[in-house]
Enzyme design. Structure first.
Site, PDB file in Angstrom:
ATOM      1  N   SER A 140      59.234  79.855   3.042  1.00 12.88           N
ATOM      2  CA  SER A 140      59.654  78.455   3.087  1.00 12.88           C
ATOM      3  C   SER A 140      58.502  77.619   3.646  1.00 12.88           C
ATOM      4  CB  SER A 140      60.892  78.328   3.971  1.00 12.88           C
ATOM      5  OG  SER A 140      61.288  76.980   4.036  1.00 12.88           O
ATOM      6  N   HIS A 187      58.564  78.770  -1.634  1.00 15.83           N
ATOM      7  CA  HIS A 187      59.771  77.932  -1.564  1.00 15.83           C
ATOM      8  C   HIS A 187      59.424  76.544  -1.022  1.00 15.83           C
ATOM      9  CE1 HIS A 187      64.204  77.554  -1.278  1.00 15.83           C
ATOM     10  NE2 HIS A 187      63.969  76.824  -0.197  1.00 15.83           N
ATOM     11  N   ASP A 191      60.998  72.921  -0.056  1.00 17.34           N
ATOM     12  CA  ASP A 191      62.201  72.132   0.188  1.00 17.34           C
ATOM     13  C   ASP A 191      61.908  70.657  -0.027  1.00 17.34           C
ATOM     14  OD1 ASP A 191      64.236  74.042   1.001  1.00 17.34           O
ATOM     15  OD2 ASP A 191      62.877  74.500   2.653  1.00 17.34           O
ATOM     16  N   MET A 205      63.672  67.016   0.103  1.00 16.14           N
ATOM     17  CA  MET A 205      64.864  66.343   0.652  1.00 16.14           C
ATOM     18  C   MET A 205      64.690  64.840   0.500  1.00 16.14           C
ATOM     19  SD  MET A 205      65.320  68.503   4.186  1.00 16.14           S
ATOM     20  CE  MET A 205      64.903  70.246   4.276  1.00 16.14           C
ATOM     21  N   HIS A 238      63.290  73.706  -4.317  1.00 17.87           N
ATOM     22  CA  HIS A 238      64.684  73.541  -3.905  1.00 17.87           C
ATOM     23  C   HIS A 238      64.956  72.057  -3.717  1.00 17.87           C
ATOM     24  CE1 HIS A 238      67.931  74.545  -0.628  1.00 17.87           C
ATOM     25  NE2 HIS A 238      68.437  73.941  -1.693  1.00 17.87           N
ATOM     26  N   MET A 266      67.039  69.191  -2.694  1.00 18.33           N
ATOM     27  CA  MET A 266      68.203  68.749  -1.918  1.00 18.33           C
ATOM     28  C   MET A 266      68.233  67.240  -1.994  1.00 18.33           C
ATOM     29  SD  MET A 266      67.753  71.357   1.240  1.00 18.33           S
ATOM     30  CE  MET A 266      66.074  71.720   0.779  1.00 18.33           C
ATOM     31  N   MET A 316      73.354  79.187  -0.229  1.00 21.62           N
ATOM     32  CA  MET A 316      72.913  78.672   1.079  1.00 21.62           C
ATOM     33  C   MET A 316      73.688  79.416   2.159  1.00 21.62           C
ATOM     34  SD  MET A 316      70.527  76.487   0.548  1.00 21.62           S
ATOM     35  CE  MET A 316      70.316  76.235   2.315  1.00 21.62           C
ATOM     36  N   ASP A 335      69.134  81.573   1.254  1.00 22.11           N
ATOM     37  CA  ASP A 335      68.288  80.637   2.007  1.00 22.11           C
ATOM     38  C   ASP A 335      68.992  80.215   3.291  1.00 22.11           C
ATOM     39  OD1 ASP A 335      66.476  78.695   2.816  1.00 22.11           O
ATOM     40  OD2 ASP A 335      66.889  77.316   1.164  1.00 22.11           O
TER      41      ASP A 335
END
Ligand code: DX5
Ligand code: ZN
Length: 221
Positions: free
Chosen positions: A8, A33, A35, A37, A66, A68, A137, A176
């Site tokens: 991550s 990975h 993230d 957001m 990913h 979000m 998740m 995750d």
């Protein structure tokens, strides 16, 4: 199914990222990975579009993006997706999730349906032809360093059974959130095959990435 590790990158040492990437390549890391957001779908902000473009230029390791964010369908064009990349979208993030998953496949990447701890697994059923993996998740999305929601381990077992029973043994389960060495072993036994490694394993301070990775691989094999 081969077990794969996806560090991550929001937990990485940003000021030393070049060296870290070289280390990942040397150690045979399968995915990176990322993230993304928006401060709306989840309260926090993390990594973004220019970072992803730069990573694509810097490494051949496939990205595990990913999202979000609300309405990811409108944003897919921002990422210069490559064949082999994974792109996760949350079931609740758009009213037309099938269309978004199809657009990810159309763009050449592997569509992944992300489900929150409170999202029931039956929502996966009608999307089976549209996905390459399900991202379970194991914490509520948005922050690193949270504690596992214990019921999600048993949820992986139920999901694996459902996928196999429905004739989709090739659909992978990614997990995750709080993937510690101990939790990783349980998730692996439950049927997960892609593990997002953050502060609970790979980025534990005091030991090297190489040592932590070795321990994590031993836990999931
Ligand atoms: C959010 C992130 C986090 C985190 C994983 O989607 O991917 O779950 O960085 O690492 P932990 O939970 O070990 O800090
Ligand atoms: Zn994530």
């Amino acid at each position: 199914m081969k077990k794969k590790i996806s560090p991550s990158l929001m937990c990485a040492d940003f000021l030393n990222l070049g060296a870290e990437l070289e280390e990942y390549e040397r150690l045979g890391i399968e995915y990176l990975h990322i993230d993304v957001m928006d401060g709306v779908f989840v309260p926090n902000f993390a990594l973004g579009t220019d970072f992803i473009k730069k990573l694509h230029r810097a490494t051949d390791i496939p990205l595990d993006i990913h999202l979000m964010i609300d309405r990811p369908d409108a944003k897919l064009g921002y990422f210069e997706l490559r064949e082999g990349d994974l792109v996760s979208v949350h079931y609740e993030s758009t009213p037309h999730i099938q269309r978004t998953l199809a657009a990810i496949r159309q763009a050449g990447a592997k569509p992944v349906l992300a489900i929150n701890p409170g999202t029931p697994i039956y929502v996966v059923e009608d999307l089976l032809p549209d996905i390459g993996a399900v991202l379970v998740m194991t914490v509520n999305p948005g922050y690193a360093g949270q504690k596992l929601i214990p019921r999600t381990i048993e949820k992986i077992v139920r999901l694996r059974k459902m996928l196999d029973g429905a004739g989709y043994p090739e659909i992978e389960i990614e997990c995750d959130g709080n993937i510690s060495f101990e939790n990783a072993a349980k998730m692996s036994r439950a049927g997960a095959s892609i593990f997002v490694a953050g502060t609970s394993s790979l980025y534990i301070s005091g030991t090297s990435l190489e040592e932590n990775l070795k321990k994590l691989r031993a836990a999931i094999e």
